[in-house]
Write an enzyme that holds these catalytic residues in place. Structure first.
Site, PDB file in Angstrom:
ATOM      1  N   HIS B  57       0.828  -1.217   0.000  1.00  0.00           N
ATOM      2  CA  HIS B  57       0.000   0.000   0.000  1.00  0.00           C
ATOM      3  C   HIS B  57       0.860   1.263   0.000  1.00  0.00           C
ATOM      4  O   HIS B  57       0.378   2.339   0.324  1.00  0.00           O
ATOM      5  CB  HIS B  57      -0.906   0.034   1.231  1.00  0.00           C
ATOM      6  CG  HIS B  57      -1.732  -1.192   1.420  1.00  0.00           C
ATOM      7  ND1 HIS B  57      -2.603  -1.633   0.460  1.00  0.00           N
ATOM      8  CD2 HIS B  57      -1.818  -2.079   2.440  1.00  0.00           C
ATOM      9  CE1 HIS B  57      -3.191  -2.742   0.895  1.00  0.00           C
ATOM     10  NE2 HIS B  57      -2.725  -3.040   2.086  1.00  0.00           N
ATOM     11  N   HIS B 220      -6.875  -4.533  -1.486  1.00  0.00           N
ATOM     12  CA  HIS B 220      -6.100  -5.774  -1.502  1.00  0.00           C
ATOM     13  C   HIS B 220      -6.402  -6.606  -2.728  1.00  0.00           C
ATOM     14  O   HIS B 220      -6.167  -7.803  -2.731  1.00  0.00           O
ATOM     15  CB  HIS B 220      -6.400  -6.612  -0.259  1.00  0.00           C
ATOM     16  CG  HIS B 220      -6.117  -5.886   0.996  1.00  0.00           C
ATOM     17  ND1 HIS B 220      -7.075  -5.160   1.649  1.00  0.00           N
ATOM     18  CD2 HIS B 220      -4.975  -5.745   1.695  1.00  0.00           C
ATOM     19  CE1 HIS B 220      -6.524  -4.610   2.724  1.00  0.00           C
ATOM     20  NE2 HIS B 220      -5.264  -4.938   2.766  1.00  0.00           N
TER      21      HIS B 220
END
Lengths: 206, 334
Positions: B57, B220
């Site tokens: 991320h 995700h």
């Protein structure tokens, strides 16, 4: 039965999880985040390293240390869940003779730990959907006079049925729950790894 | 899989070495525990701010360690929560006596691992730990039958604002309350044009056809709630902004920080084009944009797409937003 049988269980489980790592990750790709196989493989590889480095005197000591290792190495939700399972299983085995009844109590304590941590209920499409029928089948087999091996075979068979029964379910816990209805039609990866663990127990602890 | 990597197993550890080598003035890294520390942590008298989560991320969270933001970030494997040992080690390290706040995104694994760490740190070292869980993703509609809403874009804004408050020396309880206020006032919605590939998996997490998009995506690569035909940016902006505006709800006259975030694989030219669309929708709704942020801040590897976050702000939140920050991934005023 002594600590060696439990060590064999963990080694066999590590093998079977390694062989099935790609399969578990594929199941997780469909409804989760594509890491269950590699996480379980990494965790149990660390457990095998622990077995190679350390000599354990008792099953409870081994199971607790394996649980701590999984908590430390796996991450995700499966780390705390499987780690807590082995911690509680080990705690319940401390100072007791290994019999079908005491192993049954220890399995129940372990699954109680999974429930406390994950707060799942039956049919939420989680590993508990494999554990719950497995515990029932285990108790039934022991009540019918089965030995440890027979009870574990019954538990593993029931877990497999529970695993298959997760396919049509809509997930209500974990990342799969974000999919809503779209989670139906896929087998739960956690119920699958639970079944692999119990099948391994049936092979090694009998 | 085409990636700038060596061995998939080494992606996280090698990236942390690079972060440390590139930003020696901001951070130091505990490579064994995979913890990024603010170079001068612990700061005497200051509440320690810790976040963490799966890797993939970037720049969140390691890039947000520095003055006016986090004291430590724990890096997990790609898309996998870090483990309690990491958060425990970080908690002990940054505690300067004022306590520690854990900033946790609402994912089952992250919540469980941070919970175990907080229990263990309190039991072992007596450290006072409070936690705030971010859950701003309006794409998850029915919280009763799910693991609850996901923590996404608000996490970035929260780490900045709460970081400024901790820097001012405010006590733990106040810092935690501010964090809950920020989370409560922010909402997000994201979409994807392409999937992402987890290095260890080696292939895309899901398949999207050339003319399809996934709306309500998480960070995700987990599929969203709706797969729709690809549409012009104007329509996509409405698909993201409308559910966000309707959820809090935001009202005419409200002031917001408007955050258009890239998922990692979308160029800035498209993100600015999207911001233009978002801004027009907000103008039409009578919402005042007090501050804005456009760029890749909470990403999903190489996924193409974006998310929109709106945070309702008052003068205090704007002041804290404007306060100096100096971290590898965010810098102004310092």
């Amino acid at each position: 039965m002594g600590v060696d049988a439990f060590a064999n269980w963990l080694r066999d489980a590590a093998n079977t999880l390694h062989e099935n790592a790609a399969y578990l990750t594929e199941l997780d790709s469909a409804i989760g985040d594509a890491d269950h196989g590699s996480n379980m493989d990494r965790g149990f590889t660390a457990v095998v390293a622990l077995l190679d480095e350390t000599t354990f005197e008792t099953p409870d000591e081994l199971m607790k240390k394996a649980g701590m290792t999984l908590v430390s190495k796996v991450g995700g939700a499966s780390g705390p869940l499987y780690g807590t399972f082995f911690l509680r299983l080990g705690t319940a085995l401390a100072g007791v003779e290994i019999t079908p009844a005491t192993v049954g109590e220890a399995l129940k304590a372990g699954v109680g730990g999974i429930l406390a941590r994950g707060k799942a209920e039956l049919n939420d499409k989680t590993m508990y959907d494999a554990w719950a029928p497995a515990l029932d089948a285990y108790d039934e087999a022991v009540a019918g006079g089965s030995d440890l091996g027979g009870a574990l075979v019954a538990a593993a068979e029931a877990a497999a049925k529970g695993r298959d029964a997760t396919i049509p379910l809509v997930a209500r816990k974990g990342r799969a729950s974000y999919l809503g209805e779209r989670s139906a039609g896929h087998q739960d990866p956690g119920a699958t790894s639970t079944t692999l663990l119990l099948e391994s127990a049936a092979r090694t602890l009998g | 899989m085409k990636k700038l990597i060596n061995d998939p197993a080494d992606v996280v550890s090698e990236a942390l070495r690079g972060l440390e080598a590139a930003h020696p003035d901001h951070v130091r890294v505990d490579h064994e525990n995979r913890i990024v520390y603010r170079k001068d942590a612990p700061r005497p008298g200051k509440v320690g701010l810790i976040s963490g989560g799966g890797s993939g991320h970037e720049p969140m969270h390691g890039g947000f360690v520095g003055l006016g933001m986090l004291d430590a970030a724990c890096a997990g494997e790609v898309f996998t929560s870090p483990v309690p040992d990491q958060m425990m080690a970080a908690t002990k390290e940054v505690d300067a006596g004022a306590g520690v706040l854990h900033i946790v995104k609402n994912y089952t694994g992250d919540v469980m691992n941070f919970e175990m760490a907080a229990e263990l740190a309190a039991a072992e070292a007596g450290t006072e730990v409070l936690s705030v869980v971010t859950d701003d993703d309006v794409a998850v509609q029915d919280s009763l039958y799910t693991a609850g809403r996901r923590g996404v874009g608000v996490t970035v804004l929260l780490e900045k604002i709460v970081g400024a408050a901790a820097e001012e020396g405010r006590p733990l309880q106040e810092v935690a309350e501010l964090a809950r206020k920020v989370n409560g006032n922010g909402r997000s919605m994201g979409m994807a044009l392409t999937s992402c590939t987890v290095p260890a998996a080696g292939k895309p997490t899901f398949e999207l056809a050339e003319k399809e998009m996934e709306v309500g995506i998480g960070i995700h690569g987990e599929p969203g709630r709706q797969r729709l035909p690809l549409a012009p940016a104007k329509d996509i902006a409405a698909l993201l902004v409308d559910p966000v505006l309707g959820d809090l709800p935001y009202q005419q006259g409200d002031s917001v920080i408007a955050f258009v975030n890239g998922m990692g694989g979308t160029p800035l030219i498209e993100l600015y084009l999207m911001y233009n669309e978002v801004r027009q929708l907000l103008d039409a709704a009578g919402i005042t944009v007090a501050r804005s942020l456009v760029g890749n801040y909470i990403t999903s590897l190489e996924m193409a797409g974006c998310s929109v976050t709106l945070l309702k702000v008052d003068d205090e939140l704007v002041r804290l937003w404007d306060a100096p920050v100096n971290a590898p991934g965010l810098r102004w005023g310092a």
